[in-house]
Design a protein around this motif. Structure first.
Motif, PDB file in Angstrom:
ATOM      1  N   TYR A 240      -2.266   9.115  43.326  1.00 19.63           N
ATOM      2  CA  TYR A 240      -3.038   8.802  44.714  1.00 19.63           C
ATOM      3  C   TYR A 240      -2.117   9.076  45.872  1.00 19.63           C
ATOM      4  O   TYR A 240      -0.969   8.865  45.563  1.00 19.63           O
ATOM      5  CB  TYR A 240      -3.387   7.497  44.636  1.00 19.63           C
ATOM      6  CG  TYR A 240      -4.961   7.389  43.680  1.00 19.63           C
ATOM      7  CD1 TYR A 240      -4.606   7.224  42.141  1.00 19.63           C
ATOM      8  CD2 TYR A 240      -6.126   7.379  44.055  1.00 19.63           C
ATOM      9  CE1 TYR A 240      -5.912   7.170  41.316  1.00 19.63           C
ATOM     10  CE2 TYR A 240      -7.207   7.167  43.524  1.00 19.63           C
ATOM     11  CZ  TYR A 240      -7.142   6.989  42.025  1.00 19.63           C
ATOM     12  OH  TYR A 240      -8.204   6.992  41.226  1.00 19.63           O
ATOM     13  N   ILE A 241      -2.706   9.400  46.823  1.00 22.02           N
ATOM     14  CA  ILE A 241      -2.248   9.377  48.340  1.00 22.02           C
ATOM     15  C   ILE A 241      -2.640   7.676  48.509  1.00 22.02           C
ATOM     16  O   ILE A 241      -3.652   7.463  48.624  1.00 22.02           O
ATOM     17  CB  ILE A 241      -3.081  10.305  49.140  1.00 22.02           C
ATOM     18  CG1 ILE A 241      -2.726  11.745  48.837  1.00 22.02           C
ATOM     19  CG2 ILE A 241      -2.548  10.036  50.638  1.00 22.02           C
ATOM     20  CD1 ILE A 241      -3.403  12.841  49.516  1.00 22.02           C
ATOM     21  N   MET A 242      -1.438   7.123  49.120  1.00 19.27           N
ATOM     22  CA  MET A 242      -1.752   5.912  49.430  1.00 19.27           C
ATOM     23  C   MET A 242      -1.337   5.778  50.998  1.00 19.27           C
ATOM     24  O   MET A 242      -0.524   6.366  51.444  1.00 19.27           O
ATOM     25  CB  MET A 242      -0.485   5.045  48.796  1.00 19.27           C
ATOM     26  CG  MET A 242      -0.760   5.004  47.103  1.00 19.27           C
ATOM     27  SD  MET A 242      -2.324   4.314  46.839  1.00 19.27           S
ATOM     28  CE  MET A 242      -2.409   2.801  47.160  1.00 19.27           C
ATOM     29  N   GLY A 243      -2.160   4.769  51.444  1.00 26.53           N
ATOM     30  CA  GLY A 243      -2.125   4.635  52.871  1.00 26.53           C
ATOM     31  C   GLY A 243      -2.336   2.987  53.330  1.00 26.53           C
ATOM     32  O   GLY A 243      -3.017   2.516  52.508  1.00 26.53           O
ATOM     33  N   TRP A 244      -1.941   3.047  54.625  1.00 23.90           N
ATOM     34  CA  TRP A 244      -2.048   1.739  55.085  1.00 23.90           C
ATOM     35  C   TRP A 244      -2.902   1.993  56.495  1.00 23.90           C
ATOM     36  O   TRP A 244      -2.587   2.956  57.335  1.00 23.90           O
ATOM     37  CB  TRP A 244      -0.532   0.960  55.492  1.00 23.90           C
ATOM     38  CG  TRP A 244      -0.141   0.410  54.289  1.00 23.90           C
ATOM     39  CD1 TRP A 244       1.142   1.220  53.694  1.00 23.90           C
ATOM     40  CD2 TRP A 244      -0.276  -0.724  53.876  1.00 23.90           C
ATOM     41  NE1 TRP A 244       1.376   0.210  52.807  1.00 23.90           N
ATOM     42  CE2 TRP A 244       0.645  -1.098  52.674  1.00 23.90           C
ATOM     43  CE3 TRP A 244      -1.154  -1.799  54.212  1.00 23.90           C
ATOM     44  CZ2 TRP A 244       0.665  -2.146  51.898  1.00 23.90           C
ATOM     45  CZ3 TRP A 244      -1.066  -2.913  53.038  1.00 23.90           C
ATOM     46  CH2 TRP A 244      -0.165  -3.012  52.255  1.00 23.90           C
TER      47      TRP A 244
END
Length: 119
Positions: A32-36
């Protein structure tokens, strides 16, 4: 499927630091591409930083040099180290997990954690 859960928010003085964590269930976290993201009162949700499956990162200009995103795939966790915090960083911070498979975008959001920067 993953379910992100954020933690680590709180009240901090200007110039201070906080470290947000996002633990995500699921056995394919690493792809997964993880983001905030963050959302301040009366404003739209905005992207803060992302980290790809191979570790590539992106930062919004407003946080470059102050925030650092990292991930530990063995712990299914992504972090956001926030230094030199400013009052304008005050917002609810959300963790996002995203992947694309055969043209379908799968995206999952956490419930958010409040960050307040104030003296």
């Amino acid at each position: 499927q993953v379910q992100p859960v954020e933690s680590g928010g709180g009240l901090v003085q200007p110039g201070g630091s906080l470290r947000l964590s996002c633990a995500a269930s699921g056995n394919i976290f690493s792809i997964y591409i993880m983001g905030w993201y963050r959302q301040a009162p009366g404003k739209q949700r905005e992207l803060v930083a992302t980290i790809g499956s191979s570790g590539g990162t992106y930062y919004d200009d407003s946080v470059k040099g102050r925030f650092t995103i990292s991930r530990d795939n063995a712990k299914n966790t992504v972090y956001l180290q926030m230094n030199s915090l400013k009052p304008e960083d005050t917002a609810v911070y959300y963790c996002n997990a995203r992947r694309v498979s055969t043209g379908t975008v799968y995206t999952y959001w956490g419930q958010g954690t409040q960050v307040t920067v104030s003296s």
